[in-house]
Design an enzyme around this catalytic site. Sequence first.
Site, short mmCIF file in Angstrom:
data_model
loop_
_atom_site.label_atom_id
_atom_site.label_comp_id
_atom_site.label_asym_id
_atom_site.label_seq_id
_atom_site.Cartn_x
_atom_site.Cartn_y
_atom_site.Cartn_z
N LEU A 181 -17.85 -0.53 1.47
CA LEU A 181 -18.69 0.64 1.19
C LEU A 181 -18.90 0.85 -0.31
O LEU A 181 -19.43 1.88 -0.73
CB LEU A 181 -18.08 1.89 1.82
CG LEU A 181 -18.12 1.95 3.35
CD1 LEU A 181 -17.41 3.20 3.86
CD2 LEU A 181 -19.56 1.91 3.87
N ALA A 182 -18.48 -0.14 -1.11
CA ALA A 182 -18.75 -0.15 -2.56
C ALA A 182 -18.16 1.05 -3.28
O ALA A 182 -18.72 1.52 -4.27
CB ALA A 182 -20.25 -0.24 -2.82
N GLY A 183 -17.02 1.55 -2.76
CA GLY A 183 -16.35 2.65 -3.45
C GLY A 183 -17.18 3.90 -3.57
O GLY A 183 -16.96 4.71 -4.48
N TYR A 208 0.83 -1.20 0.00
CA TYR A 208 0.00 0.00 0.00
C TYR A 208 0.87 1.25 0.00
O TYR A 208 1.69 1.47 0.90
CB TYR A 208 -0.93 0.02 1.21
CG TYR A 208 -2.05 -1.00 1.17
CD1 TYR A 208 -2.39 -1.67 0.00
CD2 TYR A 208 -2.80 -1.28 2.31
CE1 TYR A 208 -3.41 -2.60 -0.04
CE2 TYR A 208 -3.83 -2.21 2.28
CZ TYR A 208 -4.13 -2.86 1.10
OH TYR A 208 -5.15 -3.79 1.08
#
Length: 314
Positions: free
Chosen positions: A228-230, A57
């Site tokens: 949160l589905a982007g 990351y």
Amino acid sequence: MTESAHVTGGRVLYGCMGLGGGWDTTPYGPQDIAQAEAVVETALDAGITSFDHADIYRYGKSEAVFGEVLSRASGLRDRITLQTKCGIRLPEGDRPGLYDLRGPTIVRRVEESLARLRTDVLDVLLLHRPDPLADPAEIAGALATLHRQGLVRRFGVSNMSATQIAHLQSYLDVPLTVDQLEMSLHRRDWVEEGVLVNTPAAAGVGFPAGTTEYCVAQGIELQAWGALAGGRFADPEATPAGRLVSRLAERAGTTPETVLLWWLQKHPAGIVPVIGTTRPERIRACRDAVTRAPGLSHEEWYELWTAARGTPLP
């Protein structure tokens, strides 16, 4: 069937992929440390005490800025659960990205993560992606070494099927306790594969059949990345599903973010959502998913599913 034990010690994890600056090797700066401090403080205030990392990351900077936060907050390490992942190597020069679960690589990557995070032990280590060239016996040796040396307490995987987990587990003396997969109201393959059996539409579902059931049976915690589905449902007027999320949130006296997490948490598999937003207001909006039981009825859960898929159930 029993609910999976929460290996990470919480009902929601905070995913740290957004911390540390850009996706490049440019050093992080004071503003990145300040952002990480604010995010961690907000997550803790919301009751979130488990933090998910990966060695790749922000080219390692996410772990490094988190390590800065730990070094500045006395006693914080003892209050939280730290999880990281290894197994992906980012592109370098003319070499494309690849997967690498060779034994020495796993050990070296863990040692590097520990140094960046400024801690002497990881609570959980996940193998980030399946490596087709990996020797499971070599993986087993590396994990046994890390466990014996006290560098990692528990182990798991990410983006792996039931068959892959079972195969790897047959070589291991330590149990695999986590499988982290993309799961959300937007990415519904994990639930679609179970109801599209014996229908032509089943061929279009990519989720490996039986993985959810296998994890429950084996006591493996299912973690949902991208929970949160982007932000796809952030605008309540954009889609019928978004409008329904907003109405259900108002009815339950909570936020749309919480409703999205409740939809995952209501499933009897004991799914633990991972949220990755760096916006403090959206982190705070997830608090009810930590402090309250899922406030959706059986019918409301199905209403959300049907609205999101856009077609009736078979």
